[in-house]
Design a protein around this motif. Structure first.
Motif, mmCIF file in Angstrom:
data_model
loop_
_atom_site.group_PDB
_atom_site.id
_atom_site.type_symbol
_atom_site.label_atom_id
_atom_site.label_comp_id
_atom_site.label_asym_id
_atom_site.label_seq_id
_atom_site.Cartn_x
_atom_site.Cartn_y
_atom_site.Cartn_z
ATOM 1 N N ARG A 118 0.791 -1.239 0.000
ATOM 2 C CA ARG A 118 0.000 0.000 0.000
ATOM 3 C C ARG A 118 0.819 1.283 0.000
ATOM 4 O O ARG A 118 0.316 2.339 -0.371
ATOM 5 N N THR A 119 2.076 1.234 0.450
ATOM 6 C CA THR A 119 2.860 2.467 0.594
ATOM 7 C C THR A 119 3.010 3.253 -0.701
ATOM 8 O O THR A 119 2.804 4.469 -0.697
ATOM 9 N N THR A 175 1.093 3.591 -3.261
ATOM 10 C CA THR A 175 -0.150 4.263 -3.667
ATOM 11 C C THR A 175 -0.680 5.191 -2.575
ATOM 12 O O THR A 175 -1.179 6.274 -2.881
ATOM 13 N N ASP A 176 -0.571 4.790 -1.306
ATOM 14 C CA ASP A 176 -1.095 5.616 -0.210
ATOM 15 C C ASP A 176 -0.233 6.837 0.066
ATOM 16 O O ASP A 176 -0.737 7.941 0.260
ATOM 17 N N TYR A 210 1.823 6.044 8.698
ATOM 18 C CA TYR A 210 1.016 5.003 9.325
ATOM 19 C C TYR A 210 1.145 5.033 10.850
ATOM 20 O O TYR A 210 0.191 4.795 11.565
#
Length: 188
Positions: A134-135, A137-138, A152
């Motif tokens: 996810r990193t 894209t997030d 996070y």
């Protein structure tokens, strides 16, 4: 075995050897200034070891807090105390026994840990794959460790920084002066 892994193992052995030698030198010193300097060296060596383990965030923290702030605080404390350690009046047998028992308990606590670096360790299978996926894209930055610490776990990191700052303020308050010049304080 891969030549790269052999090189890393040799570097790790060199760091561990230097850490042990530095620790022995610290134990044998009676000059508190030398102990403060060697403690800074120990922290820098620890930071170097953390770099070889790909733990850059821990390495930065160790270098900043261990070698930086701690050394400055120890030197500040030395300005208010004697320069040499006084000989202990009691035997060191009891503290040595306590350290040995605590060390044995810590080693015993690690016996059931999974092997270091194994792909099926809980740390590798629980949250890490989701962070790695996810990193990009997030967060949109390539360094996953920085993304985890800053985004996070941002509140946790903020809490850690506040604790370190509060400890620094507490130590500075304990070392603080009474408002009188140092030469008058020492004469009393």
């Amino acid at each position: 075995m891969n030549a790269n892994l052999v090189g890393i193992a040799i570097i790790d052995i060199v760091f561990f050897t230097l850490l042990v030698l530095t620790a022995v030198a610290i134990i044998r010193q009676r000059s508190l200034f030398a102990v403060a300097m060697l403690s800074g060296v120990f922290s820098l060596l620890s930071a170097g070891l953390f770099v070889t383990l790909d733990a850059m965030d821990v390495a930065f923290t160790e270098a900043a807090v261990g070698a930086g702030i701690s050394t400055v605080l120890m030197l500040g404390t030395l300005a208010l105390t004697d320069k040499d350690e006084t000989k202990p009046k009691r035997s060191a047998l009891l503290p040595l026994l306590v350290c040995f028992i605590a060390g044995a308990a810590l080693v015993y606590g690690t016996l059931d840990m999974p092997p270091f670096g194994a792909a099926d360790n809980p740390v590798q299978t629980h949250v890490a794959p989701e962070y790695l996926e996810r990193t990009p894209t997030d967060i949109g930055i390539p360094n996953v460790v920085a993304a985890v610490l800053a985004s996070y776990r941002g509140f946790d990191t903020l809490g850690e920084v506040v604790v370190v700052f509060a400890a620094l303020v507490a130590v500075l308050l304990m070392l603080g002066t009474t408002g009188r010049p140092a030469n008058k304080r020492n004469k009393e």
